[in-house]
Design a protein around this motif. Sequence first.
Motif, short mmCIF file in Angstrom:
data_model
loop_
_atom_site.label_atom_id
_atom_site.label_comp_id
_atom_site.label_asym_id
_atom_site.label_seq_id
_atom_site.Cartn_x
_atom_site.Cartn_y
_atom_site.Cartn_z
N LEU A 11 47.25 41.71 38.77
CA LEU A 11 46.68 42.26 40.00
C LEU A 11 46.80 43.78 40.04
CD1 LEU A 11 47.99 39.66 42.61
CD2 LEU A 11 45.64 39.97 41.85
N CYS A 12 47.92 44.31 39.55
CA CYS A 12 48.12 45.76 39.51
C CYS A 12 47.15 46.43 38.55
CB CYS A 12 49.55 46.08 39.11
SG CYS A 12 50.77 45.70 40.39
N GLY A 110 48.73 26.15 57.51
CA GLY A 110 48.08 27.43 57.27
C GLY A 110 48.68 28.08 56.04
N SER A 111 47.92 28.97 55.42
CA SER A 111 48.42 29.70 54.26
C SER A 111 47.90 31.13 54.29
CB SER A 111 48.02 29.01 52.96
OG SER A 111 46.61 28.99 52.81
N PHE A 112 48.65 32.02 53.69
CA PHE A 112 48.24 33.40 53.54
C PHE A 112 48.54 33.79 52.10
CE2 PHE A 112 48.91 38.03 53.74
CZ PHE A 112 47.69 38.40 54.28
N ASN A 113 47.47 34.04 51.32
CA ASN A 113 47.61 34.24 49.88
C ASN A 113 46.83 35.46 49.40
OD1 ASN A 113 49.17 31.84 49.21
ND2 ASN A 113 47.32 30.67 49.66
N ALA A 114 47.31 36.05 48.32
CA ALA A 114 46.51 37.01 47.55
C ALA A 114 45.62 36.21 46.62
CB ALA A 114 47.42 37.93 46.75
N LYS A 115 44.38 36.66 46.42
CA LYS A 115 43.45 35.91 45.59
C LYS A 115 42.86 36.78 44.48
CE LYS A 115 39.27 36.70 48.39
NZ LYS A 115 38.08 36.08 49.03
N ILE A 116 42.34 36.11 43.45
CA ILE A 116 41.66 36.74 42.32
C ILE A 116 40.18 36.38 42.41
CG2 ILE A 116 41.50 36.85 39.81
CD1 ILE A 116 44.46 35.91 39.76
N VAL A 117 39.29 37.33 42.13
CA VAL A 117 37.85 37.13 42.28
C VAL A 117 37.11 37.53 41.01
CG1 VAL A 117 35.82 37.60 43.71
CG2 VAL A 117 38.11 37.79 44.71
N LEU A 118 36.16 36.68 40.59
CA LEU A 118 35.23 36.99 39.51
C LEU A 118 33.82 36.80 40.05
CD1 LEU A 118 36.91 35.05 36.55
CD2 LEU A 118 37.05 37.50 37.00
N GLN A 119 32.91 37.76 39.78
CA GLN A 119 31.57 37.67 40.34
C GLN A 119 30.55 38.35 39.43
OE1 GLN A 119 30.86 38.19 44.72
NE2 GLN A 119 29.69 39.99 44.05
N TYR A 120 29.36 37.74 39.34
CA TYR A 120 28.24 38.36 38.64
C TYR A 120 27.11 38.54 39.64
CZ TYR A 120 25.01 39.68 34.97
OH TYR A 120 24.13 40.40 34.19
N SER A 121 26.56 39.75 39.71
CA SER A 121 25.58 40.09 40.73
C SER A 121 24.19 40.29 40.16
CB SER A 121 26.01 41.37 41.47
OG SER A 121 27.23 41.16 42.14
N GLY A 128 29.82 33.50 41.89
CA GLY A 128 31.21 33.89 41.74
C GLY A 128 32.20 32.76 41.89
N PHE A 129 33.44 33.14 41.65
CA PHE A 129 34.57 32.21 41.75
C PHE A 129 35.77 33.00 42.25
CE2 PHE A 129 38.47 30.52 39.77
CZ PHE A 129 38.48 29.24 40.32
N ASN A 130 36.51 32.41 43.18
CA ASN A 130 37.77 33.02 43.60
C ASN A 130 38.85 31.96 43.72
OD1 ASN A 130 37.82 31.93 46.42
ND2 ASN A 130 35.99 33.20 46.65
N ILE A 131 40.10 32.39 43.57
CA ILE A 131 41.21 31.44 43.63
C ILE A 131 42.46 32.15 44.12
CG2 ILE A 131 41.87 31.81 41.20
CD1 ILE A 131 42.53 28.76 41.15
#
Length: 238
Positions: A11-12, A110-121, A128-131
């Motif tokens: 993430l960094c 409930g949940s509070f999370n950091a997510k990773i995103v992949l996307q093609y425009s 796209g996909f996120n998780i």
Amino acid sequence: MKKIILLLLMLCSITTFGQYAKIQEDVDLSIAFGQSFAPSFSYQKLYGLGQSKRFKIGWGLRATAFFGGEKNYRTAPARLTSAQSSLFALFADDLVGNIDTLRLSKTALGSFNAKIVLQYSFKKFDIGFNIDAIGVSFGGKQSGKFVSAESPSLNNTTQMASPTTFNLLLISDSDIGSLNSELYVAYHLNNKWSLRTGFNYQFLEYKTERLLTFENDRFRHKLLQPFLAISYHLPSKK
């Protein structure tokens, strides 16, 4: 611990790379529906890669609520479900004799999370996909019926459970806690707004107050549902 450090470093590194790439920022409201109702609100930042900047990678923050009726939660840890870990657990068969069930009359967490995103425009569309990667969950305590073929003394007993607090993406049954993910297509209404739709896949996890069969206290429900969402694109930056 090594896997947690690896996720944080990833993430960094995304954030650092973003200093040299085109930035896209979105806020998003998504609602998954079907067997259950699951709204989520998120913020994300994407960084365009390559000369065209069409492929984007990024990170975000997502708050998810989940409300549903009676559900069966199965034994969660990969060491019991398949005796495999990480990517290998994806392709391993279930060890049926190790899997117990916790039946809960409702799910409300409930949940509070950091997510990773992949996307093609494309010009008017995104794919796209996120998780979710790491975060926390919260929710009330409730009773459920524990069903176990391997433990007559515990079978059909009432057990108290609450949502697992810590969430961590480790792939398949190695995951810990409650995690949300989406596979989507987005249509750009204009420069500021987009509509998204696709499939929402959630891992939901409860933890019992006591260790049960096989010294386990974690139970998981997996659910695939359609979703609809609307995204607002914040002013772009370079």
